[in-house]
Design a protein around this motif. Sequence first.
Motif, mmCIF file in Angstrom:
data_model
loop_
_atom_site.group_PDB
_atom_site.id
_atom_site.type_symbol
_atom_site.label_atom_id
_atom_site.label_comp_id
_atom_site.label_asym_id
_atom_site.label_seq_id
_atom_site.Cartn_x
_atom_site.Cartn_y
_atom_site.Cartn_z
ATOM 1 N N GLN A 80 10.956 -2.260 5.676
ATOM 2 C CA GLN A 80 10.050 -1.131 5.476
ATOM 3 C C GLN A 80 10.850 0.076 5.003
ATOM 4 O OE1 GLN A 80 6.804 -1.304 5.735
ATOM 5 N NE2 GLN A 80 6.728 -3.390 6.509
ATOM 6 N N PRO A 81 11.024 0.235 3.690
ATOM 7 C CA PRO A 81 11.808 1.366 3.186
ATOM 8 C C PRO A 81 11.144 2.712 3.442
ATOM 9 C CG PRO A 81 10.719 0.219 1.381
ATOM 10 C CD PRO A 81 10.495 -0.608 2.610
ATOM 11 N N SER A 82 9.838 2.736 3.557
ATOM 12 C CA SER A 82 9.128 3.991 3.784
ATOM 13 C C SER A 82 7.826 3.710 4.509
ATOM 14 C CB SER A 82 8.828 4.702 2.463
ATOM 15 O OG SER A 82 7.989 5.818 2.683
ATOM 16 N N LEU A 83 7.497 4.536 5.482
ATOM 17 C CA LEU A 83 6.245 4.376 6.210
ATOM 18 C C LEU A 83 5.122 5.164 5.574
ATOM 19 C CD1 LEU A 83 7.501 4.504 9.905
ATOM 20 C CD2 LEU A 83 6.848 2.502 8.575
ATOM 21 N N LEU A 84 5.439 5.907 4.518
ATOM 22 C CA LEU A 84 4.416 6.724 3.875
ATOM 23 C C LEU A 84 3.810 5.994 2.688
ATOM 24 C CD1 LEU A 84 6.091 10.241 3.815
ATOM 25 C CD2 LEU A 84 4.303 9.451 5.354
ATOM 26 N N PRO A 85 2.491 5.748 2.697
ATOM 27 C CA PRO A 85 1.859 5.165 1.509
ATOM 28 C C PRO A 85 1.913 6.162 0.362
ATOM 29 C CG PRO A 85 0.194 5.853 3.098
ATOM 30 C CD PRO A 85 1.521 6.044 3.771
ATOM 31 N N VAL A 86 2.353 5.718 -0.792
ATOM 32 C CA VAL A 86 2.555 6.615 -1.924
ATOM 33 C C VAL A 86 1.595 6.251 -3.044
ATOM 34 C CG1 VAL A 86 4.203 7.488 -3.612
ATOM 35 C CG2 VAL A 86 4.973 6.887 -1.309
ATOM 36 N N GLY A 87 0.882 7.236 -3.547
ATOM 37 C CA GLY A 87 -0.029 7.019 -4.655
ATOM 38 C C GLY A 87 0.579 7.506 -5.958
ATOM 39 N N VAL A 88 -0.289 7.807 -6.901
ATOM 40 C CA VAL A 88 0.120 8.304 -8.216
ATOM 41 C C VAL A 88 -0.534 9.656 -8.407
ATOM 42 C CG1 VAL A 88 0.188 7.794 -10.680
ATOM 43 C CG2 VAL A 88 0.150 5.915 -9.024
ATOM 44 N N ASP A 89 0.206 10.634 -8.923
ATOM 45 C CA ASP A 89 -0.396 11.959 -9.069
ATOM 46 C C ASP A 89 -1.345 12.006 -10.259
ATOM 47 O OD1 ASP A 89 0.994 12.737 -11.508
ATOM 48 O OD2 ASP A 89 2.774 13.035 -10.277
ATOM 49 N N ALA A 90 -2.153 13.051 -10.310
ATOM 50 C CA ALA A 90 -3.205 13.170 -11.325
ATOM 51 C C ALA A 90 -2.646 13.190 -12.738
ATOM 52 C CB ALA A 90 -4.030 14.431 -11.056
ATOM 53 N N ASN A 91 -1.483 13.818 -12.927
ATOM 54 C CA ASN A 91 -0.889 13.876 -14.266
ATOM 55 C C ASN A 91 -0.487 12.486 -14.759
ATOM 56 O OD1 ASN A 91 -1.148 16.659 -14.480
ATOM 57 N ND2 ASN A 91 0.837 17.051 -13.504
ATOM 58 N N GLN A 92 0.038 11.670 -13.852
ATOM 59 C CA GLN A 92 0.436 10.313 -14.229
ATOM 60 C C GLN A 92 -0.788 9.462 -14.569
ATOM 61 O OE1 GLN A 92 2.754 9.496 -10.647
ATOM 62 N NE2 GLN A 92 4.625 9.431 -11.867
#
Length: 404
Positions: free
Chosen positions: A212-224
């Motif tokens: 588990q490299p990160s416990l934070l779910p990461v999305g994509v920003d609006a610009n991307q």
Amino acid sequence: MVVIANLSRVRVTGPMEAYVAGFETELSRLGFTPYSAAAQVRLMAHVSRWLDTRNLGVSNLTVGLIEEFFEERRRSYTAFVSPRALQPLVRWLAATGAIAAQTALPRPVQDPPVLTRFEQYLRTERRLQEISVQAQVSRIRRFLNGYTPGGGIGALTAAEVTQALLDEGNGRQPVSVKKFGYVLRSFLRYCLLTGDLDRDLTGATLVVRLPQPSLLPVGVDANQIQRLLEACDRHDPTGKRDYAILLLLARLGIRAGEVAGLRLEDLDWHTAEVLIRGKGAKDERLPVSAELGEALVDYLHIRPRMLQQHEVFCTVKAPWRRLSSPAVWAIVTRACQRAGLEPFSPHRLRRSLAESMINADISLAAIGQVLRHDDPVTTANYARVDVTRLRTIAQPWPAEGGLS
């Protein structure tokens, strides 16, 4: 002898000579380009010559003969060397009654009765989607073929179960081993309940923990997301399709499998809603915005009208067929590459929608309803993306000397 004028001249002799004109028409209906159609007819000509040298007719064509033909073809050819290449011809011949219908079907797999019953259980009791059913059955089939003792499933011991998981780890990613173990536990539990096993072997399945490299779910920003959409050429049929798919993923947060399974009758233009057939046969209606509606209409105008399947999204090149879940993943990956972004999965767009709703102070209950989560704990997982608010409740680190 029939001569077909195309990018190359194809000469067909032998028992299939009388079928050339009809097959050409079928290839045109399926959307093959002249070049691709010529390649198919060349393969047809080879099969016809091969049958002729054996004094066989078209009606004699069987699955076994097809495999024998390709075994011989592979000695001299490097293209179109698998039975799959002959499927357009075989299916058409079966539809016209020239060959037996079963010749157009893949060779049936002789599964043991317990696997057949387990497959039915997954489909009717667990109500899994067909792609999940086949994935689980494939894993259990591999287990039964490799580790079932001579006495049958009833003689299975913990040693075979553990060894299967250990062997699964050779050359495979941890996530693959974890899925295999999950399915194997489910199968062993099923066998215990049905009496195929008289002892519980689920304890023999090793627990596989993923890093588990990160416990934070990461999305994509609006610009991307905007770059992703702008990278689609909306003057091109492929671009129109990909743009509509990306909008569905980004604006409604639906899953890749749900995009692939979307059917024409699921689009309700009168109420501006779309029916999403989700996990566990859970159907929900979601609103279609003007932006999404226009993109869908733009794509549907160029969608092949002769396609027999009712799925909305299909391949652009012949032979036309519905898209699969992996195909949707590939579309997102290619869009990332066109936009100059690091490739990510369709699920990242689902997370992005959740993050945008959290930033807009929408309640977790409402977010769970939009994402169609059964468990509130699943939705609560997305709350951890709001690092700024989490910092307001974090306790200060004790000053030096403050710990006894």
